[in-house]
Write a protein that holds these residues in place. Structure first.
Motif, PDB file in Angstrom:
ATOM      1  N   UNK A  68       0.809  -1.221   0.000  1.00 21.88           N
ATOM      2  CA  UNK A  68       0.000   0.000   0.000  1.00 21.88           C
ATOM      3  C   UNK A  68       0.845   1.275   0.000  1.00 21.88           C
ATOM      4  N   UNK A  69       2.143   1.147  -0.137  1.00 21.24           N
ATOM      5  CA  UNK A  69       2.997   2.335  -0.094  1.00 21.24           C
ATOM      6  C   UNK A  69       2.950   3.090  -1.412  1.00 21.24           C
ATOM      7  N   UNK A  70       3.205   4.406  -1.280  1.00 18.48           N
ATOM      8  CA  UNK A  70       3.227   5.262  -2.463  1.00 18.48           C
ATOM      9  C   UNK A  70       4.629   5.217  -3.074  1.00 18.48           C
ATOM     10  N   UNK A  71       5.612   5.427  -2.191  1.00 19.33           N
ATOM     11  CA  UNK A  71       7.007   5.474  -2.591  1.00 19.33           C
ATOM     12  C   UNK A  71       7.811   4.728  -1.527  1.00 19.33           C
ATOM     13  N   UNK A  72       8.781   3.954  -1.953  1.00 20.89           N
ATOM     14  CA  UNK A  72       9.609   3.202  -1.004  1.00 20.89           C
ATOM     15  C   UNK A  72      11.070   3.649  -1.158  1.00 20.89           C
ATOM     16  N   UNK A  73      11.698   3.997  -0.050  1.00 23.92           N
ATOM     17  CA  UNK A  73      13.084   4.448  -0.116  1.00 23.92           C
ATOM     18  C   UNK A  73      13.927   3.646   0.870  1.00 23.92           C
ATOM     19  N   UNK A  74      15.092   3.198   0.389  1.00 24.57           N
ATOM     20  CA  UNK A  74      15.970   2.413   1.255  1.00 24.57           C
ATOM     21  C   UNK A  74      17.392   2.953   1.227  1.00 24.57           C
ATOM     22  N   UNK A  75      18.154   2.691   2.283  1.00 18.47           N
ATOM     23  CA  UNK A  75      19.511   3.233   2.382  1.00 18.47           C
ATOM     24  C   UNK A  75      20.555   2.309   1.763  1.00 18.47           C
ATOM     25  N   UNK A  76      20.193   1.589   0.699  1.00 17.20           N
ATOM     26  CA  UNK A  76      21.144   0.626   0.129  1.00 17.20           C
ATOM     27  C   UNK A  76      20.910   0.430  -1.357  1.00 17.20           C
TER      28      UNK A  76
END
Lengths: 242, 229, 471
Positions: A68-76
């Motif tokens: 259900x997320x709009x945008x997903x951001x990860x530190x890798x």
């Protein structure tokens, strides 16, 4: 924008401050941040070791948690590359999950890529006085094609002197399970990387993947060389405090 | 030994379909190719590249130029060579006429390779003991500094190979921009000759400690005269 | 060959302890890589050339049966003897028969990876023929009795002093170890051999299907010698080494020369359309083409790995590989080393016990894929090989258990939190100065040369939940 964080398994367990700082920076930029429950890992460890069925279930868990997320951001760069590069193969025989995987691919970003290319905010107003060098992690560079984004962020950090890293393109020898499956080869590789880091004259080694940084810092520590390693997120976080 | 049909059918089964009966439509290739604007430019770039590879070369416009150039390169060496070996200069049966007359003027007698002996082994040995192999060229490639020679009954493949020095003549009009043009021209002739030799500079190796060494098996010195007339 | 009798671990140790080897490998691969960059950059549109190369290779492989048939027809019509070999043993048998029929005493060879693959020399020598490798690098390793350590520079691991020591017994006198002297010695030594050769055996860089031509590139000129002087010539080719016509050959030769050594064209590019015309003065009168399958047809039928057949043997992947850089070629234990060797050896040899280590000779950094002129996704193929090995049950039991546990824990975030809390306790005995410095295997493999950060007292997921007042 509502941004969902992908706290990778490595930062979750060993470097929670990286995830926390990432959240702070994104909030500072005026975005709502959430951390969907149930997420754990992209599955790369198993996938790269040939355990595709195990990897698939871990990947499925991740896909579900971000549905259900709009945008997903990860530190890798590496974990995001796993999603972008391998999820389609992983779910090629499961149309429903293939579709979900593609959704996730379209909305997921590595942190520097997101801030610079999507948010267009290369200048976070950070100050950090130091001599640093940057290791371009392999998966971020070669699989995701991240080139300029991290450098743009760093160029805007006031007081930061960015020194070139010799033979920067060489892998540091981490390679996930490679580092424990082929420890001697891995050690030879990280030894050479350390040699170049020391030759750069930097006091801080920066990167956008904690896996590589954990490997290089672990080696530098063992040979008693006082070069500090930081994720770009950590440096930005520190720099934005002042 | 495996039967051809069996071998090919096995591949077809691996590819999961019967073997096509017609030539598959060629793939589209679109690479921007290296091109120069005119013959003069091609000649000069060809020469530059040949020299960069370690070859000697010159563009000559007249027989006089040619004489000067040969004298400068070889001086009186050919005369000295003859004393020990009357077959020191080994050449194709036919060279460009300007080259033929230069050799007569210089009084450097050429041994015609194909006529040097009836036995191929003897011919090889004569060529191996010669000091200078002299050939023409069918085509040249500007981009890579390459001369191209087709095999032919009036020539010898070893003339450009066995002697320690190789001297080649090429007319400016035979120099093409790139390999593509050369291959295109050769294919237009139908069945290719038994051997097409493309030579770019002297024989070289870096097999020992990556140290570049010139002249391991093929000629050590290579010369090209580009004829512009 | 001694190299082949050691275990993988022993070979790796041996390589890592050899400082000259490691320095030489670094130096050579740096040089070759930089040359390649120069040669590819000057085209200004390398990516388009790569695209063309990839397209051509894929097209050839997808129509391999057609083109191979065309090649064979063209060759046979002109009187070339074409031999088809299913296995290395077949290929060796074919060559052996030709050598015996001609009662050949002196066999000259120019560089051929196929001959290494089928271990040809040994068999011919058993029959009493003298086999001479004429490529300088191959000659050196032939005398040393070693396999090639690099696909383009086979004797890269030898110092000039070692080369001098190898040449001296042949010369019968002392040789100084400077390269010009050594090269000159090889020239003189080989000259006599060239003129005495009864049969010449060459490799094949490309075979042109519609003309029935064999294309060979060398820098030394030995390829020309071997394909011109002996009365009988045998060319060994892997069955995938085909281009449809001269049009595609242009692209492939450019990619090969530029990727292998950074040259625009190799010093000698020879296109043979055998046999010689009856009136031609030079060239072999009898020509044999041996086409080898050796499980290449299995790879062709295996969609996961078919792209491995696209390789043009340029060695570019060797020169960018950080693993090869540390080890050189011998640690792999296989005839083909480097990234492409790690991909094709298990596929050609089909023996996980012997070659199962190769897919793991990579950190999966992707440099090989990036460097490949025909865009073979080499590091992806290595992952797929690991998958094959795993699925066929050839990985260690412990490893299988670890990944079962991984799957269990990493699909249950809350359970993982508890496990991490346990880990934070268990790590205590191994902590010095806030770093983990030891532990049970496989962790100890890490801590032998590196420290590890401590498991955080609270994982991020817990911290976040606490911050947001969740459970």
């Amino acid at each position: 924008m509502k941004v969902s964080l992908f706290a990778t398994c490595l930062t979750n367990a060993f470097y929670p401050e990286v995830d926390l700082t990432m959240a702070k920076i994104l909030k500072h930029l005026g975005h709502t941040v959430d951390v969907p429950e149930g997420q754990v890992c992209c599955g790369q460890i198993a996938f790269n070791s040939g355990y595709v069925d195990d990897a698939r279930e871990v990947a499925r868990t991740l896909i579900n948690s971000f549905e259900r997320s709009e945008v997903v951001v990860g530190p890798s760069g590496s974990c995001i590359a796993m999603i972008h590069h391998y999820y389609p193969t992983l779910f090629e025989n499961e149309p429903v999950y293939l579709k979900k995987a593609e959704d996730l691919i379209h909305k997921s970003y590595e942190f520097t890529q997101f801030v610079v290319d999507v948010l267009k905010k290369p200048d976070l107003g950070a100050h950090y006085k130091a001599k640093a060098t940057y290791h371009p992690s392999c998966h971020a560079t070669r699989l995701l094609g991240i080139g300029e984004a991290p450098l743009k962020l760093l160029q805007h950090v006031n007081g930061l002197e960015l020194l070139p890293l010799p033979e920067a393109q060489l892998c540091c020898g981490f390679g996930g399970t490679f580092s424990v499956k082929m420890p001697k080869i891995s050690e030879a590789m990280v030894a050479e990387k350390a040699e170049h880091v020391l030759a750069s004259g930097a006091d801080i080694l920066l990167g956008l993947d904690m896996g590589c940084l954990m490997n290089i810092s672990g080696y530098l520590e063992k040979i008693n060389k006082p070069v500090k390693t930081m994720h770009i997120i950590q440096l930005l976080g520190e720099g934005m405090k002042s | 030994m495996t039967n051809t049909n069996e071998f090919i059918n096995h591949l077809a089964s691996k590819l999961g379909r019967p073997t096509p009966t017609e030539t598959p439509p060629p793939v589209e290739i679109s690479v921007p190719q290296y091109r120069l604007s005119n013959t003069e430019e091609r000649a000069s770039i060809f020469l530059q590249n040949w020299q960069a590879l370690g070859g000697k070369g010159a563009i000559v416009k007249s027989e006089n130029d040619m004489l000067q150039c040969l004298k400068e390169w070889f001086g009186d060496l050919p005369i000295t060579w003859f004393k020990d070996n009357p077959q020191a200069l080994i050449a194709w049966d036919m060279l460009p006429s300007i080259a033929e007359s230069a050799f007569s003027t210089l009084n450097w007698p050429l041994t015609r390779y194909t006529q040097s002996s009836l036995d191929p082994r003897d011919r090889y040995s004569i060529a191996a003991h010669a000091e200078l192999g002299i050939t023409g060229s069918d085509l040249g490639i500007a981009l890579s500094g390459t001369i191209v020679m087709n095999s032919d009954p009036l020539r010898g493949r070893v003339v450009s190979l066995l002697p320690p020095r190789h001297l080649a003549f090429i007319e400016t009009t035979k120099i093409r921009n790139n390999l593509f043009e050369v291959l295109e021209e050769i294919s237009a002739l139908g069945t290719p000759p038994a051997a097409i030799e493309m030579i770019s500079g002297p024989s070289r190796t870096s097999d020992i400690e990556m140290d570049l060494s010139i002249g391991v098996h093929g000629p050590i010195e290579v010369y090209v005269v580009v004829i512009d007339n | 060959m001694t190299m082949f009798n050691l275990t993988t671990d022993q070979r790796v140790d041996k390589a890592l302890a050899n400082n000259f080897l490691r320095q030489a490998t670094r130096r050579a691969t740096d040089r070759l890589r930089n040359n390649k960059y120069k040669a590819s950059d000057e085209l200004g549109n390398w990516e388009e050339w790569r695209n063309a190369g990839e397209t051509i290779r894929k097209h050839v492989i997808a129509n391999l049966d057609f083109y191979l048939h065309q090649l064979i027809e063209q060759m046979e019509q002109r009187g070339v003897h074409v031999h088809l070999a299913k296995t290395p043993a077949d290929a060796v048998g074919i060559v052996r028969n030709i050598v015996r029929e001609h009662d050949a005493k002196n066999v000259l060879k120019s560089k051929s990876m196929i001959s290494e693959e089928i271990h040809l020399n040994h068999a011919l020598e058993e029959d009493g023929a003298a086999v001479v490798e004429t490529d300088l690098g191959e000659y050196i390793i032939q005398i040393a009795g070693e396999p090639p350590s690099h696909i383009i520079v086979p004797a890269m691991h030898k110092t000039r002093q070692q080369v001098a020591d190898l040449f001296e017994p042949i010369a019968g006198h002392a040789l100084s170890s400077d390269t010009p002297t050594l090269t000159r010695f090889a020239r003189i030594q080989m000259r006599e051999q060239f003129l005495r050769g009864d049969i010449g055996i060459t490799g094949c860089n490309f075979a042109v299907a519609n003309t029935g031509s064999i294309v060979m590139v060398t820098n030394e000129g030995n390829g020309r010698m071997v394909s011109t002087l002996p009365r009988v010539q045998i060319t060994l080719m892997g069955m995938e080494r085909i281009v449809p016509s001269f049009r595609e050959l242009d692209i492939m030769l450019n990619l090969l020369a530029r990727s292998a050594t950074g040259q625009r064209l190799s010093s000698y590019t020879t296109i043979l359309t055998p046999p010689k015309k009856s009136a031609d003065s030079d060239g072999p009168e009898e020509y044999h083409l041996v086409i080898l399958d050796h499980n290449r047809s299995e790879i062709l039928g295996d969609k996961l790995f078919r792209t491995a057949l696209n390789c043009i043997r340029c060695g570019a992947c060797f020169n960018v590989c950080p693993v090869y850089r540390q080890l050189g070629g011998h640690a792999y234990g296989s005839v083909y080393s480097g990234p492409i060797g790690s991909v094709i050896t298990p596929l050609l040899e089909k023996d996980w016990k012997k070659w199962g280590h190769l897919p793991y000779f990579s950190s999966l950094c992707g440099a090989c894929t990036e460097g490949c002129p025909v865009r073979i996704p080499l590091h992806d193929l290595l992952v797929k090989l690991r998958m094959r090995k795993t699925q066929s049950g050839h990985t260690p039991q412990v490893e299988q258990q670890i990944f079962k546990a991984y799957r269990y824990l990493f699909t249950r975030e809350k359970t993982l939190r508890r496990a991490l809390r346990l880990g934070a306790h268990l790590q205590r005995p191994f902590v010095r100065n806030h770093r983990i410095t030891g532990g049970p295997p496989p962790l100890s493999n890490w801590t032998k040369s590196r420290t590890l950060p401590m498991v955080a007292p609270k994982p991020f997921m817990q911290i976040w939940a606490d911050l947001n007042n969740k459970r």
